[in-house]
Design an enzyme around this catalytic site. Structure first.
Site, PDB file in Angstrom:
ATOM      1  CG  HIS A 178      -1.625  -0.921   1.223  1.00  0.00           C
ATOM      2  ND1 HIS A 178      -2.486  -2.035   2.331  1.00  0.00           N
ATOM      3  CD2 HIS A 178      -2.833  -1.359  -0.123  1.00  0.00           C
ATOM      4  CE1 HIS A 178      -3.151  -2.700   1.845  1.00  0.00           C
ATOM      5  NE2 HIS A 178      -3.610  -2.408   0.465  1.00  0.00           N
ATOM      6  CB  ALA A 179       0.965   4.249  -2.305  1.00  0.00           C
ATOM      7  NE  ARG A 180      -3.888   4.765   2.847  1.00  0.00           N
ATOM      8  CZ  ARG A 180      -5.146   4.959   2.882  1.00  0.00           C
ATOM      9  NH1 ARG A 180      -5.950   6.135   2.385  1.00  0.00           N
ATOM     10  NH2 ARG A 180      -6.160   4.193   3.281  1.00  0.00           N
ATOM     11  CD  GLU A 181      -0.537   0.601   4.636  1.00  0.00           C
ATOM     12  OE1 GLU A 181       0.150  -0.468   4.301  1.00  0.00           O
ATOM     13  OE2 GLU A 181      -1.888   0.502   4.156  1.00  0.00           O
ATOM     14  NE  ARG A 236      -6.534   0.130   0.759  1.00  0.00           N
ATOM     15  CZ  ARG A 236      -6.359  -0.784   1.667  1.00  0.00           C
ATOM     16  NH1 ARG A 236      -5.345  -0.270   2.702  1.00  0.00           N
ATOM     17  NH2 ARG A 236      -6.721  -1.932   1.717  1.00  0.00           N
ATOM     18  CG  ASN A 253      -3.330  -7.182   1.185  1.00  0.00           C
ATOM     19  OD1 ASN A 253      -2.647  -8.149   0.529  1.00  0.00           O
ATOM     20  ND2 ASN A 253      -3.376  -6.973   2.482  1.00  0.00           N
ATOM     21  NE  ARG A 254      -9.592  -5.595   0.904  1.00  0.00           N
ATOM     22  CZ  ARG A 254      -8.724  -5.346   1.718  1.00  0.00           C
ATOM     23  NH1 ARG A 254      -7.285  -5.698   1.799  1.00  0.00           N
ATOM     24  NH2 ARG A 254      -9.004  -4.757   2.948  1.00  0.00           N
ATOM     25  CG  HIS A 305       0.169  -4.069   5.024  1.00  0.00           C
ATOM     26  ND1 HIS A 305      -0.700  -3.490   3.937  1.00  0.00           N
ATOM     27  CD2 HIS A 305       0.546  -5.219   4.657  1.00  0.00           C
ATOM     28  CE1 HIS A 305      -0.660  -4.296   2.982  1.00  0.00           C
ATOM     29  NE2 HIS A 305       0.101  -5.590   3.348  1.00  0.00           N
ATOM     30  CB  SER A 306       1.643   1.321   8.737  1.00  0.00           C
ATOM     31  OG  SER A 306       1.397   2.206   7.855  1.00  0.00           O
ATOM     32  CE1 TYR A 307      -4.307   4.331  12.108  1.00  0.00           C
ATOM     33  CE2 TYR A 307      -3.953   4.711   9.725  1.00  0.00           C
ATOM     34  CZ  TYR A 307      -4.894   4.968  11.036  1.00  0.00           C
ATOM     35  OH  TYR A 307      -5.854   5.517  10.978  1.00  0.00           O
ATOM     36  CE1 TYR A 357      -9.799  -5.138   6.464  1.00  0.00           C
ATOM     37  CE2 TYR A 357      -9.833  -3.348   7.996  1.00  0.00           C
ATOM     38  CZ  TYR A 357      -9.259  -3.857   7.098  1.00  0.00           C
ATOM     39  OH  TYR A 357      -8.048  -3.186   6.566  1.00  0.00           O
ATOM     40  CD  GLU A 379      -2.424  -3.389   9.108  1.00  0.00           C
ATOM     41  OE1 GLU A 379      -1.819  -2.521   8.909  1.00  0.00           O
ATOM     42  OE2 GLU A 379      -3.004  -3.900   8.394  1.00  0.00           O
TER      43      GLU A 379
HETATM   44  O1  0X9 Z   1      -6.819  -4.177   4.677  1.00  0.00           O
HETATM   45  C1  0X9 Z   1      -5.674  -4.455   4.392  1.00  0.00           C
HETATM   46  O2  0X9 Z   1      -5.145  -4.865   3.281  1.00  0.00           O
HETATM   47  C2  0X9 Z   1      -4.643  -4.729   5.513  1.00  0.00           C
HETATM   48  N1  0X9 Z   1      -4.722  -3.539   6.483  1.00  0.00           N
HETATM   49  S1  0X9 Z   1      -3.979  -2.140   6.074  1.00  0.00           S
HETATM   50  O3  0X9 Z   1      -4.435  -1.089   6.845  1.00  0.00           O
HETATM   51  N2  0X9 Z   1      -2.552  -1.928   5.894  1.00  0.00           N
HETATM   52  O4  0X9 Z   1      -4.895  -1.759   4.488  1.00  0.00           O
HETATM   53  C3  0X9 Z   1      -4.719  -5.803   6.457  1.00  0.00           C
HETATM   54  C4  0X9 Z   1      -4.581  -7.100   5.591  1.00  0.00           C
HETATM   55  C5  0X9 Z   1      -4.905  -8.330   6.451  1.00  0.00           C
HETATM   56  N3  0X9 Z   1      -4.908  -9.516   5.544  1.00  0.00           N
HETATM   57  C6  0X9 Z   1      -6.106  -9.647   4.474  1.00  0.00           C
HETATM   58  N4  0X9 Z   1      -6.827  -8.776   4.402  1.00  0.00           N
HETATM   59  N5  0X9 Z   1      -5.859 -10.677   3.877  1.00  0.00           N
HETATM   60 ZN    ZN Z   2      -1.767  -1.809   4.206  1.00  0.00          ZN
END
Ligand code: 0X9
Ligand code: ZN
Ligand code: ZN
Length: 418
Positions: A178-181, A236, A253-254, A305-307, A357, A379
């Protein structure tokens, strides 16, 4: 007067982070308690200028967790009045985003000779650093180009470990999904620096590097990272164009092939958690996934990642626990214990679906389902005081404490071959 006006003009056209772009923007932390509160947040997300920080999209908002979002200066008072009216409790996390943006760079460069690991670096500096550290440590570091980004930048992987002539078990570590992290790429650089600095002097690090290889990708989402410096600090996603939409980018990350887009992801290209047109539609994701698939011997997958200070493990795409849940939970517990021993920083840990989540298409779940049974998402700092704008003065303590967690996991992996 004329001179002043002129200077102002130059600042606006040359000022990368568009001077004053976020002046007066606030970050609020809301604590929704009922359906009316949730509806209000949904309405606000449609009408006002808001940007979800944690979670990353209005779809992920529920009553049992708080919501951090940035609200544009022009909307702040109206939104706050609305919140008061319906009794939705909130804190102001950040009074003025612009002030904090300027405070990120709160460290004066002290070491003028070498690379300064306590500063955030632009991509071109990181790219030169990657070349230099490889050249200077031929026995320990090799550089590979594992693919290209949408905008044709190189995606690099550094293999860090003593060359032995045969394949060693490996630990994959990536940053900058993720870019902003920004603290994330800073950590990968710190990790490589510590590895080469301590090899031969620190016995624990020497053992790890003799027996394992670390496969480190310092920045996966290079285009996004460049964009977060040049145009939008809070970007992001990737920077790929979406046919038929004016909105740019996919959430990497999706975009992994793990129950892709089934939950906690969006089909709308304008969303920050857009899952892409299909799994691995993003060149950056394809490059990383392709590399991991063909490389034999990856025993752990770690992604930074953060945060929010969490150590997360699969699953994210389901509330079901993995077969090795107990082991992962113990590892995470020990990792965060090691981390907190340095500065007392408290981390939460557990399966991501439960702890933050549910969401599908993440790199950690994908790696796990591929057979890499030790798979963790970190994170890093903080919990919202600075959020993505973590000041440079915190790079060192953050990286030092995180090293303890990563070293714990690496040692565990070494002692539990499979
Ligand atoms: O939502 C995400 O991709 C991650 N959090 S962030 O705040 N850095 O964007 C959490 C990733 C946890 N793992 C998965 N969702 N597979
Ligand atoms: Zn992230
Ligand atoms: Zn190339």
């Amino acid at each position: 007067m004329e001179a002043l006006l002129f200077l102002g003009f130059v600042a606006i056209i040359s000022g990368e982070a568009a001077v004053g772009k976020y002046a007066g923007d606030k970050v609020l932390r809301l604590k929704p308690e009922n359906e009316q509160h949730l509806q209000f947040i949904r309405d606000v997300s449609r009408s006002a200028e808001v940007d979800f920080w944690q979670p990353h999209s209005v779809e992920l908002v529920t009553t049992n967790r708080s919501v951090d979002f940035r609200v544009g200066a022009g909307w702040a008072s109206e939104v706050q009045a609305g919140l008061k009216k319906i009794g939705l409790k909130y804190d102001i996390l950040i009074e003025n985003v612009q002030n904090l943006m300027e405070k990120q760079f709160d460290r004066n460069k002290t070491d003028s000779t070498g690379y300064d690991y306590e500063k955030y670096h632009r991509w071109d500096e990181i790219e030169s650093w990657i070349a230099k550290i490889t050249l200077e440590n031929p026995k320990l570091v090799s550089r590979f180009e594992i693919g290209h980004s949408y905008e044709q930048r190189s995606i690099y992987l550094l293999r860090v470990g003593k060359r032995t002539g045969f394949t060693k078990p490996a630990i994959f570590l990536d940053c900058g999904i993720h870019a902003r992290e920004w603290i994330s790429p800073a950590f990968c650089q710190w990790f490589v620096k510590e590895a080469v600095r301590n090899y031969g002097s620190d016995s624990a690090m020497t053992t790890l590097l003799n027996k394992l290889d670390f496969l480190v990708v310092p920045v996966i989402n290079v285009d996004g990272y460049v964009y977060s410096w040049a145009r939008d600090r809070f970007w992001r996603k990737t920077r790929s164009r979406n046919p038929g939409s004016r909105c740019v980018g996919t959430d990497p990350n999706r975009n992994f092939d793990a129950k892709w887009c089934s939950i906690g992801a969006s089909r709308d290209p304008c969303d920050d958690i857009y899952c892409g047109s299909h799994a691995e539609s993003e060149k950056e994701v394809k490059a990383v996934a392709g590399f991991i698939r063909q490389y034999c011997g990856i025993k752990a997958y770690l992604t930074i990642h953060s945060y929010s200070q969490m150590c997360l493990f699969p699953y994210s795409y389901t509330y079901l626990l993995t077969p090795n849940y107990k082991e992962l939970d113990t590892m995470a517990s020990n990792a965060v214990k090691a981390l907190s021993s340095l500065h007392g920083t408290q981390y939460e840990y557990g399966p991501a679906a439960i702890i933050i989540y549910p969401s599908a298409g993440g790199s950690d779940d994908w790696a796990y389902d591929l057979g890499i049974k030790y798979s963790f998402t970190f994170e890093l700092r903080d919990t919202g005081t600075y959020g993505f704008l973590l000041p440079e003065s915190q790079i060192k303590p953050t990286c030092e404490e995180t090293m303890l967690a990563i070293n714990y996991i690496a040692t565990y992996v070494l002692n539990h071959p499979y």
